[in-house]
Design a protein around this motif. Structure first.
Motif, PDB file in Angstrom:
ATOM      1  N   PRO A 173       0.650  -1.120   0.017  1.00 45.94           N
ATOM      2  CA  PRO A 173      -0.201   0.005   0.025  1.00 45.94           C
ATOM      3  C   PRO A 173       0.630   1.230  -0.194  1.00 45.94           C
ATOM      4  O   PRO A 173       2.028   1.254   0.583  1.00 45.94           O
ATOM      5  N   SER A 174       0.474   2.229  -0.633  1.00 47.33           N
ATOM      6  CA  SER A 174       0.993   3.582  -0.518  1.00 47.33           C
ATOM      7  C   SER A 174       1.408   4.099   0.957  1.00 47.33           C
ATOM      8  O   SER A 174       0.694   3.874   1.954  1.00 47.33           O
ATOM      9  N   GLY A 175       2.771   4.376   0.808  1.00 48.47           N
ATOM     10  CA  GLY A 175       3.480   4.779   2.345  1.00 48.47           C
ATOM     11  C   GLY A 175       3.627   3.766   3.063  1.00 48.47           C
ATOM     12  O   GLY A 175       4.088   4.024   4.167  1.00 48.47           O
ATOM     13  N   CYS A 176       3.754   2.344   2.469  1.00 49.15           N
ATOM     14  CA  CYS A 176       4.257   1.365   3.446  1.00 49.15           C
ATOM     15  C   CYS A 176       5.792   1.301   3.421  1.00 49.15           C
ATOM     16  O   CYS A 176       6.411   0.385   4.390  1.00 49.15           O
ATOM     17  N   GLY A 177       6.427   2.097   2.754  1.00 45.26           N
ATOM     18  CA  GLY A 177       7.851   1.741   3.061  1.00 45.26           C
ATOM     19  C   GLY A 177       8.425   1.263   1.755  1.00 45.26           C
ATOM     20  O   GLY A 177       9.868   0.888   1.970  1.00 45.26           O
ATOM     21  N   LYS A 178       7.956   1.137   0.540  1.00 52.21           N
ATOM     22  CA  LYS A 178       8.638   0.639  -0.621  1.00 52.21           C
ATOM     23  C   LYS A 178       9.665   1.480  -1.208  1.00 52.21           C
ATOM     24  O   LYS A 178      10.897   0.970  -1.388  1.00 52.21           O
ATOM     25  N   SER A 179       9.655   2.683  -1.300  1.00 52.19           N
ATOM     26  CA  SER A 179      10.533   3.554  -1.784  1.00 52.19           C
ATOM     27  C   SER A 179      11.795   3.631  -0.734  1.00 52.19           C
ATOM     28  O   SER A 179      13.025   3.495  -1.074  1.00 52.19           O
ATOM     29  N   THR A 180      11.440   3.500   0.639  1.00 52.26           N
ATOM     30  CA  THR A 180      12.365   3.570   1.778  1.00 52.26           C
ATOM     31  C   THR A 180      13.292   2.400   1.673  1.00 52.26           C
ATOM     32  O   THR A 180      14.645   2.426   1.539  1.00 52.26           O
ATOM     33  N   VAL A 181      12.965   1.313   1.095  1.00 50.58           N
ATOM     34  CA  VAL A 181      13.383  -0.140   0.930  1.00 50.58           C
ATOM     35  C   VAL A 181      14.627   0.166  -0.174  1.00 50.58           C
ATOM     36  O   VAL A 181      15.800  -0.258  -0.355  1.00 50.58           O
TER      37      VAL A 181
ATOM     38  N   PHE B 262      14.029   6.992 -10.184  1.00 49.73           N
ATOM     39  CA  PHE B 262      13.358   7.503  -9.012  1.00 49.73           C
ATOM     40  C   PHE B 262      11.937   7.607  -9.168  1.00 49.73           C
ATOM     41  O   PHE B 262      11.278   7.653 -10.438  1.00 49.73           O
ATOM     42  N   GLN B 263      11.246   7.650  -8.181  1.00 51.44           N
ATOM     43  CA  GLN B 263       9.573   7.929  -8.217  1.00 51.44           C
ATOM     44  C   GLN B 263       9.442   9.262  -9.021  1.00 51.44           C
ATOM     45  O   GLN B 263       8.479   9.484  -9.789  1.00 51.44           O
ATOM     46  N   ASP B 264      10.066  10.374  -8.156  1.00 52.06           N
ATOM     47  CA  ASP B 264      10.295  11.319  -9.013  1.00 52.06           C
ATOM     48  C   ASP B 264      11.280  11.721  -9.884  1.00 52.06           C
ATOM     49  O   ASP B 264      12.410  11.317  -9.510  1.00 52.06           O
TER      50      ASP B 264
ATOM     51  N   GLY C  76       1.124  -2.417   5.508  1.00 49.76           N
ATOM     52  CA  GLY C  76       1.061  -0.862   5.824  1.00 49.76           C
ATOM     53  C   GLY C  76       2.014  -0.550   6.968  1.00 49.76           C
ATOM     54  O   GLY C  76       2.542  -1.323   7.553  1.00 49.76           O
ATOM     55  N   ARG C  77       2.009   0.624   7.332  1.00 44.42           N
ATOM     56  CA  ARG C  77       3.004   1.075   8.376  1.00 44.42           C
ATOM     57  C   ARG C  77       2.864   0.666   9.661  1.00 44.42           C
ATOM     58  O   ARG C  77       1.749   0.339  10.335  1.00 44.42           O
ATOM     59  N   PRO C  78       3.905   0.202  10.417  1.00 41.03           N
ATOM     60  CA  PRO C  78       5.333   0.196   9.877  1.00 41.03           C
ATOM     61  C   PRO C  78       5.444  -1.148   8.893  1.00 41.03           C
ATOM     62  O   PRO C  78       4.939  -2.208   9.004  1.00 41.03           O
TER      63      PRO C  78
ATOM     64  N   SER D  72       8.040  16.835   2.129  1.00 35.43           N
ATOM     65  CA  SER D  72       9.297  15.905   1.973  1.00 35.43           C
ATOM     66  C   SER D  72       9.299  14.587   2.939  1.00 35.43           C
ATOM     67  O   SER D  72      10.029  13.825   2.848  1.00 35.43           O
ATOM     68  N   GLN D  73       8.552  14.675   3.917  1.00 35.11           N
ATOM     69  CA  GLN D  73       8.380  13.744   4.842  1.00 35.11           C
ATOM     70  C   GLN D  73       7.133  12.319   4.113  1.00 35.11           C
ATOM     71  O   GLN D  73       6.948  11.570   5.054  1.00 35.11           O
ATOM     72  N   LEU D  74       6.590  12.631   3.111  1.00 31.77           N
ATOM     73  CA  LEU D  74       5.651  11.912   2.875  1.00 31.77           C
ATOM     74  C   LEU D  74       6.095  11.192   1.698  1.00 31.77           C
ATOM     75  O   LEU D  74       7.023  11.438   1.119  1.00 31.77           O
ATOM     76  N   SER D  75       5.481   9.800   1.507  1.00 29.74           N
ATOM     77  CA  SER D  75       5.839   9.167   0.276  1.00 29.74           C
ATOM     78  C   SER D  75       5.322   9.619  -0.858  1.00 29.74           C
ATOM     79  O   SER D  75       4.344  10.563  -0.839  1.00 29.74           O
ATOM     80  N   GLY D  76       5.606   9.110  -2.075  1.00 31.58           N
ATOM     81  CA  GLY D  76       5.068   9.710  -3.393  1.00 31.58           C
ATOM     82  C   GLY D  76       3.693   9.690  -3.512  1.00 31.58           C
ATOM     83  O   GLY D  76       2.844  10.643  -3.750  1.00 31.58           O
ATOM     84  N   GLY D  77       2.883   8.459  -3.078  1.00 34.36           N
ATOM     85  CA  GLY D  77       1.678   8.522  -3.087  1.00 34.36           C
ATOM     86  C   GLY D  77       1.059   9.410  -2.233  1.00 34.36           C
ATOM     87  O   GLY D  77      -0.434   9.864  -2.587  1.00 34.36           O
ATOM     88  N   MET D  78       1.523   9.324  -1.001  1.00 31.91           N
ATOM     89  CA  MET D  78       1.092  10.435   0.098  1.00 31.91           C
ATOM     90  C   MET D  78       0.766  11.777  -0.353  1.00 31.91           C
ATOM     91  O   MET D  78      -0.254  12.349  -0.164  1.00 31.91           O
TER      92      MET D  78
HETATM   93  N1  LIG Z   1      12.284  12.005   5.018  1.00 35.24           N
HETATM   94  C1  LIG Z   1      11.423  11.567   5.360  1.00 35.24           C
HETATM   95  N2  LIG Z   1      10.962  11.953   7.037  1.00 35.24           N
HETATM   96  C2  LIG Z   1       9.853  11.310   7.662  1.00 35.24           C
HETATM   97  N3  LIG Z   1       9.281  10.408   7.156  1.00 35.24           N
HETATM   98  C3  LIG Z   1       9.436   9.786   5.855  1.00 35.24           C
HETATM   99  C4  LIG Z   1      10.686  10.215   5.071  1.00 35.24           C
HETATM  100  N4  LIG Z   1      10.324   9.575   4.185  1.00 35.24           N
HETATM  101  C5  LIG Z   1       9.707   8.812   4.102  1.00 35.24           C
HETATM  102  N5  LIG Z   1       8.815   9.038   5.482  1.00 35.24           N
HETATM  103  C6  LIG Z   1       7.939   8.300   5.901  1.00 35.24           C
HETATM  104  O1  LIG Z   1       8.081   6.843   5.456  1.00 35.24           O
HETATM  105  C7  LIG Z   1       6.898   5.958   5.156  1.00 35.24           C
HETATM  106  C8  LIG Z   1       7.269   5.009   3.881  1.00 35.24           C
HETATM  107  O2  LIG Z   1       7.597   6.116   2.708  1.00 35.24           O
HETATM  108  P1  LIG Z   1       7.879   5.389   1.340  1.00 35.24           P
HETATM  109  O3  LIG Z   1       8.239   6.846   0.648  1.00 35.24           O
HETATM  110  O4  LIG Z   1       8.963   4.384   1.810  1.00 35.24           O
HETATM  111  O5  LIG Z   1       6.732   4.995   1.034  1.00 35.24           O
HETATM  112  P2  LIG Z   1       6.073   4.170  -0.406  1.00 35.24           P
HETATM  113  O6  LIG Z   1       5.789   2.707  -0.004  1.00 35.24           O
HETATM  114  O7  LIG Z   1       7.179   4.153  -1.201  1.00 35.24           O
HETATM  115  O8  LIG Z   1       5.003   4.675  -0.556  1.00 35.24           O
HETATM  116  P3  LIG Z   1       4.233   5.180  -1.901  1.00 35.24           P
HETATM  117  O9  LIG Z   1       3.540   4.029  -2.763  1.00 35.24           O
HETATM  118  O10 LIG Z   1       3.095   6.202  -1.757  1.00 35.24           O
HETATM  119  O11 LIG Z   1       5.479   6.025  -2.791  1.00 35.24           O
HETATM  120  C9  LIG Z   1       5.732   7.008   5.165  1.00 35.24           C
HETATM  121  O12 LIG Z   1       4.864   6.923   5.940  1.00 35.24           O
HETATM  122  C10 LIG Z   1       6.427   8.347   5.030  1.00 35.24           C
HETATM  123  O13 LIG Z   1       5.748   9.532   5.749  1.00 35.24           O
END
Ligand SMILES: Nc1ncnc2c1ncn2[C@@H]1O[C@H](COP(=O)(O)OP(=O)(O)OP(=O)(O)O)[C@@H](O)[C@H]1O
Ligand SMILES: Nc1ncnc2c1ncn2[C@@H]1O[C@H](COP(=O)(O)OP(=O)(O)OP(=O)(O)O)[C@@H](O)[C@H]1O
Ligand SMILES: Cc1ncc(C[n+]2csc(CCO)c2C)c(N)n1
Ligand SMILES: [Mg+2]
Ligand SMILES: [Mg+2]
Lengths: 262, 248, 310, 262, 262
Positions: free
Chosen positions: D51-59, D94-96, D220-222, E143-149
């Motif tokens: 799901p959106s915001g679950c941390g995929k980009s972070t991985v 990158f996503q962006d 989803g989060r975490p 900047s603290q949100l994911s792309g989808g957020m």
């Molecule tokens: N620089 C940051 N500072 C604070 N929180 C962050 C930061 N980057 C990401 N997060 C948080 O970490 C969580 C995971 O973000 P991430 O970008 O990995 O999601 P995602 O799975 O790629 O989502 P999406 O599909 O929407 O792109 C989100 O809740 C986001 O708010």
């Protein structure tokens, strides 16, 4: 938990901030050393005295009254000129933003006023104001220009997609200014305000040469004409130190603004 | 007619100033050694084109050379300061000190090192252009877009590669602001230096004229200085806008 | 209480160059004449004293000849009431191994000068001595160091100023370096003319005489103890300029003998004939077209009255 | 690929109990990832769904060495991720898009060559630009492209240096179905031609099944690893493979896995 | 909606023979749109499909008044598009989110209120933030949100002032299928509650069929209208409607329409 972590966190922050300051201190130390050596060995001529001699002049209690009177006069003029200049600069930048047709004319005008050599305007100043107000006026002129350029450049810096957003929201010019362009411009304005510190000192010092009654600038002139080199550089050093401290403070503001708005 | 409108939109404030000047001199019955009227000043300029042109050319060349050196040096030092905290600590106070020392106090020192000639004038202009560039370029360097910064990390860019391909181009807009800021400043510094130690150029011409109350000539040189500086300012502003369009 | 304010525009910073003025102010000589003595300090960038006079911001100015003639040419009917230094302090400094003591010594020299107009002065000296030769003018600043460093062979100086700098470095005049007054080179222009507008002088003649008398008394008093005027400059009137007492005493001492010409009626008095013989050619060289006539330019009668009443 | 015994393949990417918490402005923190264990073999193609915001980009950012794990470890070929980047063996979209606004499309695609100080392979660049359907736009700047065109340019850039590890963060999000399918097929072709370890973040279950050897589904989060599913379809996969019953069953199964847990 | 006779409905948006060419740096130009005729009735929901780079965003920007047509006309309610914006009756979610980086999520969503100088409806904002699933992130910065957020935050902002015309440029591109479906259903609910003219650019044929009254299919560069298809499904549409044979047939038909013409 928060209470427990806060103390070590605070200590760590303190340590980090000391670590951040260290290079600047080392830098200043090296600079002082270079100054001293060049002065002692007369590498740059007779008008470059060793730092110790200048500091000796500064700390000599015989000179304290002279120096504090001069410094406080100059500082007051700098503060006044800086505030007036920054106020006018920001006001003009705002005005041309909200009333765009005026932009080109004000641009030219501000550049023109700024670049008209102050020496050429000396008689005009003399007629228009009291001699003691001239340093404030010249300081304000220099600061106005700088802040105007920084602010107009900053205000021009809004991203296109944000401008589009405000267009579709039906924002009025002043709303676009206040909600978009102002925050976008703040980092540039903060840089401008920082840079304006030494500029304000320079403007004031030059203004004092137009016949003010006292000030650090007069000590410089007097020091030059009578070849009192230690006094000349004591006045310069005092100016620079004050300017350095205020510059560092504005640097903190600048950093805070950059963190918040960039 | 359609030439007049843009002209007025750019120069209305200046024209207003000239009108006020004229009114003040004539109505206030100002003595011509205090402030001459605008027309005689203009007349002196147009009747001595060669004199003004040769001196203006020299001053402008000096100013441009100095500004070029100062801006390059300022941007270079800003990059050094950005690359290393130690250098930042070293260079910032140094730059600030240089920019806070009145030019008149610097002249004997610079002249001692560089000689009493044009190179000292150029150096003084460079000193005046150095610090604003240093500050604005530094601000631009701290404001690199995060996404592109990440990009260069994953590309495995060396510091040099990052500098060459990201940092240098990214600072161009800010360097342009510095240019707009320092180019008129450079003309001013050039004439001040010429005023204080030159034997030619507009600054010297001003001093020479003012010392014998040839106020039309003195203000004529000021006028030419001002025109030159405004010209530089306008060019720098155009360049800044062009760069901005290219950079966004 | 009923004093008339009269402002003097000083051409320089308030130092011992004006020792007599300080003494006169301090001793109340002006007040005794019904005058409130005011002054505005000058400096290298301050607006010219004649501009202040023209703008009505001063009543007396410590002017200079060529600018005065320019100002007159531009419709300002200014006149000279006397000269503060009938023997001009303008001098040429040179080093012991290449002294400039006579006009002939100027030939082929690189001469350091702060003012562009100095060329005219030097040319006059050579012309008057009938010497065909040339010199090179080198721009310089406030510091006499370039002379020491050999950037030039001679330095256009004020006899009351830069020589002290050399003395303080331990150099000895007449041995390590030389100071030659321009008046000894044949350029006998009196220095620091006291200028006022003709109309002002006509309307306030009594005050003008009183002003000159007070100033004369100040200088005469300073002659008894040049340290007095110097101390006043350092501690009171120039207190914000950080002046050095020893140096100011020396300046006062060096300046004091210059307030009188070699032969004359007294302090400030000069021979009006010099206007046509010495000033006119230099003025012509500076591009002044009007004829320079002593009886139009100079009115020494108030000075004579003041001197007579001392 | 599934028929090669797993033990023979070297492990390329390893996340062990990796966690990531972000500090927030107010002093608190967000736990984005918690105890992530992922092991990816050399040459493997892994898709990440969640799901959106679950941390995929972070991985992906952890694997790219752009963030450091707050707990656990992340390795590529047993070393720190930054080392791979330093050898220019990493390709990231990158996503962006992160295109440099002042460079043309072809200069943006050529950037990895410049950074790696390799001669710019003009033909490779032309080929990649054609691959992503941007022929004719070589000299356009990013601001002159549509959203999908920018995304495609950034994919071309990621492929420029023929990397060993490719990280793709929703590279096809702004693409229409047809362009997307075309790119999927092209990517499969590239991937079959050489050993290229790939991690793809996507929102399309179909795309994941079409392209990947293995699919990791995150909660989803975490963010935690919820499912780790091997994709059984033989390669090369044709668009027809997308119409089998097994394919549809897996789509339904994975889609259900993505539903928020009650 | 389909059972109301067409003549009774007022025309909301009208593009007549609208064309758009962009000037390029080299002096040439790109024809993005050519002779576009689109008429949208008040309250109608129109989806635009088309290959990447065909001009969908440009159509939306013309309707939003952000670009002016180089030929033809664009009107909303018979007037220039900018007038609608001036009355704060336009809601736009851009392809790139265009959030202000220095504002928190809730301040970004509240921005339209501030621009319209209406009291900030805190409860509306909270409801919208909950709607897009960002509860708990009210104070986070973009900047603290994911792309989808980020994309979701920008949708919430577009809805903030309850606009009369809503323009959505691929608003769900960065969303996973589940979140996307949830948002689709929510949007349908909002849309059924009031008369809201909507133009949605999307890459998903399914999404277009699920949401729209009418689907416009565009051809590749220069963009032209290829098909204009009424969607026959009754409202409210449930996710089950997506499983009918008619639905699948229409998906296949439209997908084929998107294939590049030979
Ligand atoms: N620089 C940051 N500072 C604070 N929180 C962050 C930061 N980057 C990401 N997060 C948080 O970490 C969580 C995971 O973000 P991430 O970008 O990995 O999601 P995602 O799975 O790629 O989502 P999406 O599909 O929407 O792109 C989100 O809740 C986001 O708010
Ligand atoms: N500012 C501009 N300058 C030059 N060309 C432009 C500009 N904006 C768009 N274009 C061109 O116009 C065409 C249409 O762009 P548009 O953004 O409308 O496409 P799109 O259909 O939205 O594509 P996507 O689905 O990829 O977002 C593209 O070819 C693009 O290159
Ligand atoms: C009234 C007065 N005017 C100028 C100076 C400054 N000065 C000192 S030396 C020198 C050069 C002479 O050729 C000059 C101009 C002064 N001390 N007093
Ligand atoms: Mg993401
Ligand atoms: Mg688009």
């Amino acid at each position: 938990m928060a209470g427990l972590t806060s103390l070590p966190t605070r200590l760590r922050r303190l340590k980090r901030s000391c670590a951040q300051r260290a290079p600047a201190l080392i830098g200043i130390g090296l600079f002082c050393l270079a100054w001293q050596l060049i002065g002692s060995y007369r590498l740059a001529g007779l008008t470059w005295p060793p730092l110790s001699v200048v500091i000796g002049y500064l700390v000599d209690p015989d000179h304290h009254r002279l120096l504090t009177r001069a410094a406080s006069t100059t500082l007051r003029a700098v503060a006044l000129g800086y505030l007036i200049g920054a106020g006018i600069g920001l006001f003009l930048a705002l005005a041309v933003r909200l009333f765009r047709p005026a932009r080109a004319g004000i641009d030219t005008f501000v550049a023109l006023i700024h670049v008209t050599p102050a020496i050429a305007l000396a008689p005009v100043f003399m007629i228009l104001m009291h001699r003691d107000a001239i340093p404030v006026a010249i300081c304000a002129l220099a600061v106005t220009y700088l802040i105007y350029v920084a602010a107009t450049s900053g205000l021009d810096g809004a991203k296109r997609h944000h401008i589009d957003l405000f267009a579709v929201m039906g924002a009025r010019p002043w709303q676009r200014f206040w909600l978009l362009e102002r925050p976008t411009a703040l980092p540039a304005i903060a840089s401008g305000l920082k840079l304006a510190i030494p500029v304000a000192f320079m403007g004031t010092i030059v203004g004092e040469w137009f016949g003010a009654a006292r000030g650090l600038g007069l000590l410089m002139v007097s020091g030059m004409q009578n070849f009192q080199i230690p006094m000349l550089w004591a006045a310069v050093l005092l100016t620079t130190l004050t300017s350095l401290v205020l510059y560092a403070l504005m640097g903190l503001v600048e950093r805070a603004v950059e963190r918040r708005f960039a | 007619m359609n030439r007049l409108v843009p002209f007025l939109s750019r120069y209305w404030a200046v024209l207003l100033l000239v009108v006020v000047w004229h009114a003040w001199v004539t109505l206030g019955d100002l003595n011509s050694i205090v402030l001459p009227a605008p027309l005689p000043v203009l007349a002196d300029v147009v009747t001595h084109p060669a004199l003004y042109l040769t001196n203006a050319a020299q001053t402008m060349a000096t100013a441009l050379a100095g500004v070029a050196i100062g801006v390059l040096l300022g941007a270079f030092v800003a990059i050094l300061a950005w690359a290393s905290r130690l250098l930042a600590g070293l260079l910032t106070p140094l730059g600030l000190i240089f920019s806070s020392v009145p030019i008149v106090a610097l002249i004997p020192i610079l002249a001692r090192v560089l000689g009493y000639d044009i190179s000292t004038v150029v150096a003084i202009v460079a000193v005046s252009a150095f610090f604003p560039t240093f500050v604005f370029t530094g601000a631009g360097l701290r404001d690199l877009p995060r996404a592109t910064d990440d990009l260069f990390k994953v590309l495995g860019a060396t510091p040099w590669g990052r500098l060459r391909h990201l940092v240098l181009p990214a600072t161009v807009p800010n360097v342009m602001i510095s240019l707009r800021l320092t180019v008129p400043e450079g003309v001013l510094a050039a004439i001040l230096a010429e005023f204080l130690m030159g034997r030619s150029g507009l600054g010297f011409m001003f001093r020479e004229a003012a010392s014998r109350f040839a106020m039309e000539r003195a203000l004529g040189t000021s006028l030419v200085v001002t025109l030159a500086a405004v010209l530089f300012f306008t060019l720098a502003h155009r360049a800044e806008r062009a760069v901005k369009a290219r950079w966004s | 209480q009923g004093l008339t304010p009269l402002t003097t525009a000083l051409g320089w910073i308030p130092n011992a160059e004006y020792a007599g003025l300080w003494v006169a102010l301090e001793r109340g000589y002006f007040a005794q004449e019904g005058i409130e003595g005011l002054y505005t300090p000058g400096g290298p960038n301050a607006p010219g004293v004649l501009v202040q006079l023209a703008a009505g911001q001063a009543d007396f100015a410590g002017g200079d000849w060529v600018p005065l003639l320019e100002a007159r040419a531009r419709g300002n009917d200014f006149i000279v009431l006397g000269c503060n230094f009938p023997t001009s302090p303008a001098a040429i400094m040179s080093m012991g191994d290449a002294p400039v003591l006579t006009p002939a010594d100027l030939v082929g020299k690189r001469i350091l000068s702060q003012l562009p107009a100095d060329a005219n002065t030097l040319n006059f000296v050579l012309d008057k001595a009938g010497i065909a030769g040339d010199f090179e003018l080198v721009a310089t600043g406030f510091s006499p160091e370039p002379l020491l460093a050999g950037d030039g062979d001679a330095y256009m100086a004020y006899a009351t100023n830069q020589p002290i700098t050399f003395e303080n470095m331990g150099l000895v005049e007449g041995k390590d370096f030389h100071v030659t007054l321009f008046s000894d080179l044949g350029y006998t222009v009196p220095g620091a003319p006291i200028v006022a507008s003709r109309a002002f002088v006509q309307e306030n003649r009594a005050l003008v005489v009183g002003y000159l008398r007070a100033l004369l008394r100040g200088w005469i008093e300073n002659g008894k103890d040049p340290a007095f005027g110097a101390t006043l400059a350092v501690e009171k009137y120039g207190a914000d300029f950080g002046l050095d007492l020893d140096q100011q005493i020396r300046q006062s001492t060096l300046g004091q003998p210059l307030i009188s010409a070699k032969e004359g009626l007294g302090p400030f008095w000069f021979d009006p004939a010099l206007v046509e013989s010495v000033i006119a050619p230099v003025a012509a060289a500076s591009g002044i077209e009007q004829p320079v006539l002593a009886d139009e330019l100079v009115d020494l009668t108030p000075l004579q009255e003041a001197l007579a009443s001392l | 690929m599934p028929d090669i015994p797993q033990t023979e393949c070297r492990e390329a990417i390893a996340l062990r109990a990796a966690g990531k918490a972000f500090a927030l402005d107010d002093g608190g923190s967000v736990v984005a990832l918690d105890g992530i264990d992922i092991s990816i073999r050399e040459g493997e193609f892994v898709a990440i769904l969640g799901p959106s915001g679950c941390g995929k980009s972070t991985v992906l950012r952890l694997v790219a060495g752009l963030e450091t794990a707050t707990s656990g470890t992340v390795h590529i070929e047993g070393r720190a991720p930054a080392e791979l980047a330093a050898h220019h063996r990493l390709g990231v979209a990158f996503q962006d898009h992160a295109l440099l606004p002042w460079l043309s499309v072809s200069d943006n695609v050529a950037l990895p060559f410049r950074v790696a100080r390799k001669p710019v392979a003009r033909d490779t660049i032309a080929r990649l630009i054609a691959l992503v359907g941007l022929s004719g736009f070589e000299n356009a700047r990013p601001s002159q492209l549509s959203g999908g065109m920018r995304q495609r340019a950034s994919i071309a850039r990621a492929l420029a240096l023929d990397p060993d590890v490719l990280l793709l963060d929703e590279p096809f999000g702004a693409l229409d179905a047809v362009t997307r399918r075309h790119m999927n097929i092209e990517l499969q072709r590239i991937w079959s031609a050489r050993t290229l370890t790939t991690v793809l973040v996507t929102h399309s279950v179909e795309e994941a099944l079409f392209l990947a050897d293995r699919i990791i589904v995150m909660t989803g989060r975490p963010g935690r690893v919820l499912r780790d599913v091997a994709v059984p379809f033989a390669r090369p996969r044709t668009p027809e493979a997308l119409r089998t019953a097994q394919f549809h069953a897996m789509v339904d199964d994975l889609t259900r896995a993505l539903e928020p847990q009650g």
